[in-house]
Design a protein around this motif. Structure first.
Motif, PDB file in Angstrom:
ATOM      1  N   ALA A 250      -1.087  10.785  -2.318  1.00 35.39           N
ATOM      2  CA  ALA A 250      -1.847   9.474  -2.180  1.00 35.39           C
ATOM      3  C   ALA A 250      -2.548   9.322  -3.597  1.00 35.39           C
ATOM      4  CB  ALA A 250      -2.770   9.391  -1.082  1.00 35.39           C
ATOM      5  N   ARG A 251      -2.564   8.018  -4.084  1.00 33.61           N
ATOM      6  CA  ARG A 251      -3.178   7.646  -5.324  1.00 33.61           C
ATOM      7  C   ARG A 251      -4.593   7.337  -5.121  1.00 33.61           C
ATOM      8  NH1 ARG A 251       0.506   5.311  -9.595  1.00 33.61           N
ATOM      9  NH2 ARG A 251      -0.939   3.658 -10.058  1.00 33.61           N
TER      10      ARG A 251
ATOM     11  N   ALA B 130      -6.913   4.034   0.259  1.00 29.85           N
ATOM     12  CA  ALA B 130      -6.247   3.096   0.738  1.00 29.85           C
ATOM     13  C   ALA B 130      -4.813   3.811   1.350  1.00 29.85           C
ATOM     14  CB  ALA B 130      -5.929   1.876   0.076  1.00 29.85           C
ATOM     15  N   GLN B 131      -4.332   4.808   0.471  1.00 26.03           N
ATOM     16  CA  GLN B 131      -2.900   5.315   0.643  1.00 26.03           C
ATOM     17  C   GLN B 131      -3.193   6.555   1.579  1.00 26.03           C
ATOM     18  OE1 GLN B 131      -0.726   6.255  -2.902  1.00 26.03           O
ATOM     19  NE2 GLN B 131       0.610   4.584  -1.973  1.00 26.03           N
ATOM     20  N   LEU B 132      -4.622   7.252   1.661  1.00 29.57           N
ATOM     21  CA  LEU B 132      -4.840   8.161   2.539  1.00 29.57           C
ATOM     22  C   LEU B 132      -5.089   7.562   3.998  1.00 29.57           C
ATOM     23  CD1 LEU B 132      -7.743  10.423   1.275  1.00 29.57           C
ATOM     24  CD2 LEU B 132      -5.419  10.943   1.584  1.00 29.57           C
ATOM     25  N   VAL B 133      -5.271   6.174   3.904  1.00 34.30           N
ATOM     26  CA  VAL B 133      -5.322   5.757   5.710  1.00 34.30           C
ATOM     27  C   VAL B 133      -3.912   5.388   6.031  1.00 34.30           C
ATOM     28  CG1 VAL B 133      -6.187   3.676   6.616  1.00 34.30           C
ATOM     29  CG2 VAL B 133      -7.775   4.519   4.857  1.00 34.30           C
ATOM     30  N   VAL B 134      -3.095   5.000   4.866  1.00 34.24           N
ATOM     31  CA  VAL B 134      -1.518   4.853   5.443  1.00 34.24           C
ATOM     32  C   VAL B 134      -1.007   6.060   6.051  1.00 34.24           C
ATOM     33  CG1 VAL B 134       0.659   4.231   4.676  1.00 34.24           C
ATOM     34  CG2 VAL B 134      -1.254   2.877   3.814  1.00 34.24           C
TER      35      VAL B 134
ATOM     36  N   LEU C 100       1.025  -1.286  -0.198  1.00 38.52           N
ATOM     37  CA  LEU C 100       0.135  -0.032  -0.137  1.00 38.52           C
ATOM     38  C   LEU C 100       0.761   1.222  -0.056  1.00 38.52           C
ATOM     39  CD1 LEU C 100      -2.824  -1.211   2.553  1.00 38.52           C
ATOM     40  CD2 LEU C 100      -3.051  -1.129   0.160  1.00 38.52           C
ATOM     41  N   ARG C 101       1.885   1.297   0.780  1.00 34.18           N
ATOM     42  CA  ARG C 101       2.760   2.392   0.921  1.00 34.18           C
ATOM     43  C   ARG C 101       3.633   2.456  -0.695  1.00 34.18           C
ATOM     44  NH1 ARG C 101       5.856   0.730   6.482  1.00 34.18           N
ATOM     45  NH2 ARG C 101       4.416   1.915   8.051  1.00 34.18           N
ATOM     46  N   ALA C 102       3.744   1.563  -1.276  1.00 33.91           N
ATOM     47  CA  ALA C 102       4.226   1.559  -2.373  1.00 33.91           C
ATOM     48  C   ALA C 102       3.669   2.018  -3.712  1.00 33.91           C
ATOM     49  CB  ALA C 102       4.967   0.069  -2.770  1.00 33.91           C
ATOM     50  N   GLY C 103       2.381   1.923  -3.310  1.00 30.30           N
ATOM     51  CA  GLY C 103       1.325   2.501  -4.506  1.00 30.30           C
ATOM     52  C   GLY C 103       0.132   1.576  -4.938  1.00 30.30           C
ATOM     53  N   ALA C 104       0.135   0.484  -4.272  1.00 25.94           N
ATOM     54  CA  ALA C 104      -0.884  -0.409  -4.654  1.00 25.94           C
ATOM     55  C   ALA C 104      -2.398  -0.047  -3.930  1.00 25.94           C
ATOM     56  CB  ALA C 104      -0.957  -1.824  -3.892  1.00 25.94           C
ATOM     57  N   SER C 105      -3.322  -0.099  -4.700  1.00 19.64           N
ATOM     58  CA  SER C 105      -4.724   0.122  -4.615  1.00 19.64           C
ATOM     59  C   SER C 105      -5.327  -0.508  -3.516  1.00 19.64           C
ATOM     60  CB  SER C 105      -5.552   0.202  -5.873  1.00 19.64           C
ATOM     61  OG  SER C 105      -5.055   1.336  -6.617  1.00 19.64           O
TER      62      SER C 105
ATOM     63  N   VAL D  20     -11.481  15.008  -0.201  1.00 21.38           N
ATOM     64  CA  VAL D  20     -10.778  13.934  -0.139  1.00 21.38           C
ATOM     65  C   VAL D  20      -9.646  13.997  -1.311  1.00 21.38           C
ATOM     66  CG1 VAL D  20     -10.803  11.343  -0.736  1.00 21.38           C
ATOM     67  CG2 VAL D  20     -12.648  12.357   0.829  1.00 21.38           C
ATOM     68  N   ASN D  21     -10.380  14.362  -2.650  1.00 21.60           N
ATOM     69  CA  ASN D  21      -9.424  14.558  -3.720  1.00 21.60           C
ATOM     70  C   ASN D  21      -7.995  15.434  -3.423  1.00 21.60           C
ATOM     71  OD1 ASN D  21     -10.810  12.698  -5.162  1.00 21.60           O
ATOM     72  ND2 ASN D  21     -11.916  14.433  -6.143  1.00 21.60           N
ATOM     73  N   ARG D  22      -8.585  16.927  -2.469  1.00 18.66           N
ATOM     74  CA  ARG D  22      -7.541  17.641  -2.429  1.00 18.66           C
ATOM     75  C   ARG D  22      -6.522  17.002  -1.405  1.00 18.66           C
ATOM     76  NH1 ARG D  22     -11.309  23.006  -1.697  1.00 18.66           N
ATOM     77  NH2 ARG D  22     -11.618  23.375  -3.918  1.00 18.66           N
ATOM     78  N   ALA D  23      -6.847  16.093  -0.365  1.00 19.94           N
ATOM     79  CA  ALA D  23      -5.858  15.541   0.489  1.00 19.94           C
ATOM     80  C   ALA D  23      -5.112  14.558  -0.076  1.00 19.94           C
ATOM     81  CB  ALA D  23      -6.959  14.931   1.751  1.00 19.94           C
ATOM     82  N   MET D  24      -5.519  13.903  -0.864  1.00 11.55           N
ATOM     83  CA  MET D  24      -4.836  12.897  -1.918  1.00 11.55           C
ATOM     84  C   MET D  24      -3.762  13.600  -2.540  1.00 11.55           C
ATOM     85  SD  MET D  24      -7.185   9.749  -3.102  1.00 11.55           S
ATOM     86  CE  MET D  24      -8.326  10.769  -4.318  1.00 11.55           C
ATOM     87  N   ALA D  25      -4.116  14.730  -3.216  1.00  7.63           N
ATOM     88  CA  ALA D  25      -3.106  15.465  -4.049  1.00  7.63           C
ATOM     89  C   ALA D  25      -1.915  16.173  -3.028  1.00  7.63           C
ATOM     90  CB  ALA D  25      -3.618  16.724  -4.526  1.00  7.63           C
ATOM     91  N   LYS D  26      -2.477  16.618  -2.017  1.00  4.36           N
ATOM     92  CA  LYS D  26      -1.561  17.136  -1.011  1.00  4.36           C
ATOM     93  C   LYS D  26      -0.518  16.090  -0.419  1.00  4.36           C
ATOM     94  CE  LYS D  26      -4.077  21.293   0.121  1.00  4.36           C
ATOM     95  NZ  LYS D  26      -5.092  22.120   1.234  1.00  4.36           N
ATOM     96  N   LEU D  27      -1.180  15.032   0.037  1.00  2.00           N
ATOM     97  CA  LEU D  27      -0.247  13.827   0.443  1.00  2.00           C
ATOM     98  C   LEU D  27       0.334  12.988  -0.462  1.00  2.00           C
ATOM     99  CD1 LEU D  27      -2.853  13.112   3.459  1.00  2.00           C
ATOM    100  CD2 LEU D  27      -0.792  14.298   3.912  1.00  2.00           C
TER     101      LEU D  27
END
Length: 228
Positions: A207-208, A211-215, A97-102, A198-205
């Protein structure tokens, strides 16, 4: 639109079974098969795959390394990787998940679960439910002593500071396993507004997907792991 699927597993018999299942669906097709991670990365490019079903443990280049390479390639930013594993609670899954898996799926999953996973991943969402992801991350981080440390964790914390108060609030709820509709109800806003946060948080962090947001929420220390 047909979902182009790549199968990466060193077991020929298992790949054959997956191919028959996937090709039986009108909205997806297997475009290539790989027996190791290096071949999976090369074929992801040449076969223009949308979703890669990636075994974690393979000879040579393993699935974890291959996932990192796919996720790091800007030309493959649209590709979603679904990790296949015999062990559903496993350090390698968290690293994936850290590596980018969905997300991940156990090899013992039902056929409908596998097909649904492909569709969900192709749609850009996390493969598994946020609740399941949360439980996995919480257990692993609790065992490893809490939030991640080192340069990567420092970057996460720095990016976390860029979030607005509402984005942090939404991130906590996402890490708590809540859907956009549930979050909208709690915050008394529209689901579309939640999706925007959620989309803005993913962009800033960086995250793809969810799942990566949770990580990110656990690694940054915003949410503390708790094992019930």
């Amino acid at each position: 639109m047909t979902i182009r699927v790549l199968l990466a597993d060193d077991q020929t018999l298992l790949r054959s079974a997956f191919r028959v299942l996937v090709d039986s669906e009108p909205d997806m097709e297997v475009v290539a098969e790989a027996a190791d991670g290096a071949e999976a990365v090369a074929l992801t490019r040449s076969a223009r795959a949308d979703v890669v079903l990636m075994d974690i443990r393979m000879p040579g280049t393993d699935g974890l390394t291959a996932t990192r390479q796919i996720s790091a390639d800007p030309e493959l930013s649209h590709v979603r990787v679904v990790m296949l594993t015999t062990f559903e609670v496993d350090e390698y899954v968290v690293q994936s998940l850290r590596a980018g898996a969905s997300g991940f799926l156990g090899k013992g999953a039902e056929p409908d679960e596998l097909l649904n996973a492909i569709r969900v991943a192709a749609g850009g969402e996390a493969l598994l439910s946020p609740v399941a992801t949360k439980g996995l991350i919480a257990r692993f981080l609790a065992q490893s002593g809490g939030a991640a440390e080192g340069p990567e964790a420092a970057v996460r914390s720095e990016r976390l500071a860029a979030l607005t108060g509402r984005e942090r609030e939404v991130l906590v709820l996402v890490a708590g396993g809540h859907s956009n509709d549930e979050i909208a109800g709690r915050l008394e806003v529209s689901p579309l507004t939640v999706k925007t946060h959620v989309n803005r948080a993913m962009a800033k962090l960086g995250a793809r997907d969810r799942a990566q947001l949770v990580v990110a929420a656990y690694e940054s220390g915003l949410v503390r792991p708790r094992v019930d």
